[in-house]
Motif scaffolding. Structure first.
Motif, PDB file in Angstrom:
ATOM      1  N   TYR A  29     -16.805  64.914  36.724  1.00 45.13           N
ATOM      2  CA  TYR A  29     -16.516  66.246  36.034  1.00 45.13           C
ATOM      3  C   TYR A  29     -17.190  66.024  34.690  1.00 45.13           C
ATOM      4  CZ  TYR A  29     -13.134  66.224  39.665  1.00 45.13           C
ATOM      5  OH  TYR A  29     -12.417  66.126  40.847  1.00 45.13           O
ATOM      6  N   LEU A  30     -17.642  67.262  34.442  1.00 45.61           N
ATOM      7  CA  LEU A  30     -18.471  67.399  33.252  1.00 45.61           C
ATOM      8  C   LEU A  30     -17.999  68.542  32.267  1.00 45.61           C
ATOM      9  CD1 LEU A  30     -20.513  66.137  35.191  1.00 45.61           C
ATOM     10  CD2 LEU A  30     -22.279  66.570  33.585  1.00 45.61           C
ATOM     11  N   ALA A  65     -13.939  58.015  31.053  1.00 45.44           N
ATOM     12  CA  ALA A  65     -14.600  59.299  30.345  1.00 45.44           C
ATOM     13  C   ALA A  65     -15.596  58.550  29.137  1.00 45.44           C
ATOM     14  CB  ALA A  65     -13.516  60.094  29.939  1.00 45.44           C
ATOM     15  N   ARG A  66     -16.795  59.269  29.192  1.00 46.65           N
ATOM     16  CA  ARG A  66     -17.525  58.777  28.200  1.00 46.65           C
ATOM     17  C   ARG A  66     -18.258  59.993  27.654  1.00 46.65           C
ATOM     18  NH1 ARG A  66     -20.332  57.475  33.097  1.00 46.65           N
ATOM     19  NH2 ARG A  66     -22.342  58.244  33.160  1.00 46.65           N
ATOM     20  N   VAL A  67     -18.840  59.899  26.545  1.00 45.18           N
ATOM     21  CA  VAL A  67     -19.737  60.854  25.922  1.00 45.18           C
ATOM     22  C   VAL A  67     -21.320  60.681  26.597  1.00 45.18           C
ATOM     23  CG1 VAL A  67     -20.889  61.869  24.173  1.00 45.18           C
ATOM     24  CG2 VAL A  67     -18.439  61.361  23.889  1.00 45.18           C
ATOM     25  N   GLU A  68     -21.862  61.497  27.345  1.00 51.08           N
ATOM     26  CA  GLU A  68     -22.992  61.364  27.927  1.00 51.08           C
ATOM     27  C   GLU A  68     -23.958  61.651  26.700  1.00 51.08           C
ATOM     28  OE1 GLU A  68     -25.307  63.199  31.799  1.00 51.08           O
ATOM     29  OE2 GLU A  68     -23.791  61.309  31.931  1.00 51.08           O
ATOM     30  N   VAL A 119     -11.094  63.912  23.775  1.00 46.69           N
ATOM     31  CA  VAL A 119     -10.776  64.804  24.670  1.00 46.69           C
ATOM     32  C   VAL A 119      -9.730  63.813  25.606  1.00 46.69           C
ATOM     33  CG1 VAL A 119     -11.802  65.591  26.621  1.00 46.69           C
ATOM     34  CG2 VAL A 119     -13.068  65.872  24.654  1.00 46.69           C
ATOM     35  N   ASP A 120      -8.833  64.300  25.936  1.00 48.06           N
ATOM     36  CA  ASP A 120      -7.959  63.635  26.784  1.00 48.06           C
ATOM     37  C   ASP A 120      -7.963  64.327  28.061  1.00 48.06           C
ATOM     38  OD1 ASP A 120      -6.790  62.010  25.043  1.00 48.06           O
ATOM     39  OD2 ASP A 120      -4.971  63.110  24.660  1.00 48.06           O
ATOM     40  N   VAL A 142     -11.596  59.911  25.562  1.00 47.46           N
ATOM     41  CA  VAL A 142     -12.595  59.393  24.977  1.00 47.46           C
ATOM     42  C   VAL A 142     -12.942  60.182  23.518  1.00 47.46           C
ATOM     43  CG1 VAL A 142     -14.095  61.439  26.147  1.00 47.46           C
ATOM     44  CG2 VAL A 142     -15.292  59.459  25.381  1.00 47.46           C
ATOM     45  N   ASP A 143     -13.239  59.404  22.466  1.00 51.25           N
ATOM     46  CA  ASP A 143     -13.452  59.794  21.255  1.00 51.25           C
ATOM     47  C   ASP A 143     -14.721  60.601  21.327  1.00 51.25           C
ATOM     48  OD1 ASP A 143     -11.033  58.770  20.232  1.00 51.25           O
ATOM     49  OD2 ASP A 143     -12.107  57.346  19.417  1.00 51.25           O
ATOM     50  N   VAL A 144     -14.711  61.888  20.285  1.00 54.68           N
ATOM     51  CA  VAL A 144     -15.940  62.876  20.060  1.00 54.68           C
ATOM     52  C   VAL A 144     -15.920  63.019  18.616  1.00 54.68           C
ATOM     53  CG1 VAL A 144     -16.169  63.901  22.482  1.00 54.68           C
ATOM     54  CG2 VAL A 144     -14.589  64.840  20.554  1.00 54.68           C
TER      55      VAL A 144
END
Length: 392
Positions: free
Chosen positions: A30-31, A52-55, A359-360, A373-375
């Motif tokens: 999911y993006l 979850a990860r920052v792409e 982002v939770d 994931v932290d942004v």
């Protein structure tokens, strides 16, 4: 089998089902796109079986010495382009269009003072943007309507003071925004690009009216129930004793178009309005400082962020019952994006001070947080891009 044994068996069965649901990882990726206002970045977050990860991230500012302030993110129905509202400017902010695959800028247009929440019409032709006017004079502001392909502002519709929560009905015929300083919900007819109705939201004084709301001057806002004192916090201050004002921060139409819900940040409840009769249906108790709203695609649930409580609430849309209140990773919870299959809700959390944004991910089947994931700092605007087969 005795009644007690039967009850025990039912409970055990429910626990097993719950455990099975918790154990199931997502079957797809999911993006989502999320804007971080303090660092001028838009992050693409991927959530799948491994978490979850920052792409990747896109810098959307113009100078390392000056914060541009990306506030809202809106993705086209085709998921081929996305729009970002740039809140700060000289003197006004702007709307910028990007290619969703490459992050290449495709165009921009100057709008009003502090463009904030945005949404693309269902046919992809128009973008509706509220000009929040956070740092301007306490005077009526407007909603900008932009031709998405040409990136030309075709209308600027005066509504009321500090409009927020720009949301369209599912058929694209009506636009709703909540005016934080005027206790008002404004409805725009998308065919005429004019305000068709407004609704006064203060508890005990609810009233639906036709046409545009009356304009208020700065002197009238100065004594408006304390709401005008919380401009920079966007609803972080609790109400003072005796303050019954709504201070609305979001408007969310139902999927079938029969209702619109308004988040009353001060009074911590939802105002539910019948769109046909334009009358109050009920007020639904919500979490402290309820801020943004979203619905699942099937219309069964309402998701709400509680800005003063660091939590997310999930409501049954029919009964109004709060099904769960789920703590977030950090404080100052902001926006919501729901996956295309209604399985997950993605929540942006601003954080406090030097903390990163977050982002939770909320599993809407188990009503639990399943990833985080932290942004960049002050994560705010968020929108769902697409789901796809798991990326290996």
């Amino acid at each position: 089998m005795s009644a007690r044994s039967m009850r025990a068996a039912v409970v055990l069965s429910m626990l097993c089902v719950s455990a099975t649901l918790r154990a199931q990882p997502p079957a797809r990726d999911y993006l989502v796109l999320v804007a971080s206002e303090s660092v001028d970045r838009v992050a693409l977050v991927r959530f799948g079986p491994t978490g979850a990860r920052v792409e990747r991230e896109k810098y959307v500012g113009w100078s390392k010495m000056e914060v541009a302030g990306p506030h809202g993110v809106a993705i086209t129905p085709s998921a081929k382009e996305y729009f970002v509202t740039i809140a700060h400017g000289t003197p006004f902010g702007k709307l910028v269009k990007y290619d969703a695959a490459t992050d290449t800028q495709l165009g921009s247009v100057m709008l009003g003072n502090f463009p904030a929440t945005a949404q693309v019409s269902p046919d992809g032709a128009l973008v509706f943007v509220v000009n929040f006017n956070l740092h301007g004079d306490m005077e009526p502001s407007d909603v900008s309507v932009v031709a998405a392909k040409e990136m030309v502002e075709i209308a600027r519709i005066r509504t009321c003071t500090m409009p927020h929560g720009s949301r369209l009905s599912s058929d694209g015929t009506k636009h709703y925004s909540a005016c934080m300083m005027d206790e008002t919900l404004a409805e725009i007819d998308a065919s005429t690009l004019s305000v068709s109705r407004h609704f006064f939201l203060t508890k005990g004084k609810e009233m639906g009216m036709t046409g545009a709301p009356p304009e208020r001057g700065a002197s009238e806002h100065a004594g408006h129930g304390g709401a005008a004192t919380d401009m920079s916090g966007h609803g972080m201050e609790p109400p003072k004793p005796g303050d019954i004002s709504c201070s609305p921060t979001w408007a969310q139409p139902s999927r079938d178009g029969t209702r619109v819900w308004v988040a009353c940040n001060k009074s911590s409840d939802l105002v539910e309005i019948d769109t046909k009769s334009w009358t109050l249906v009920r007020r639904i108790a919500a979490g402290p400082g309820v801020y943004n709203l979203a619905t699942t695609n099937n219309g069964a649930r309402i998701i709400a962020t509680n800005k003063r409580d660091a939590s997310v609430s999930v409501f049954d849309a029919v009964s109004g019952k709060e099904l769960a209140r789920i703590p977030t990773t950090r404080k100052v919870v902001h926006g919501i994006a729901v996956s295309d299959d209604d399985r997950y809700a993605f929540i942006s959390v601003e954080g406090v001070g030097s903390e990163p944004g977050t982002v939770d991910v909320i599993d809407l089947a188990t009503l639990q947080k399943v990833a985080s994931v932290d942004v960049g700092q002050q994560a705010g605007g968020i929108d769902f891009l697409r789901s796809e087969p798991v990326k290996r």
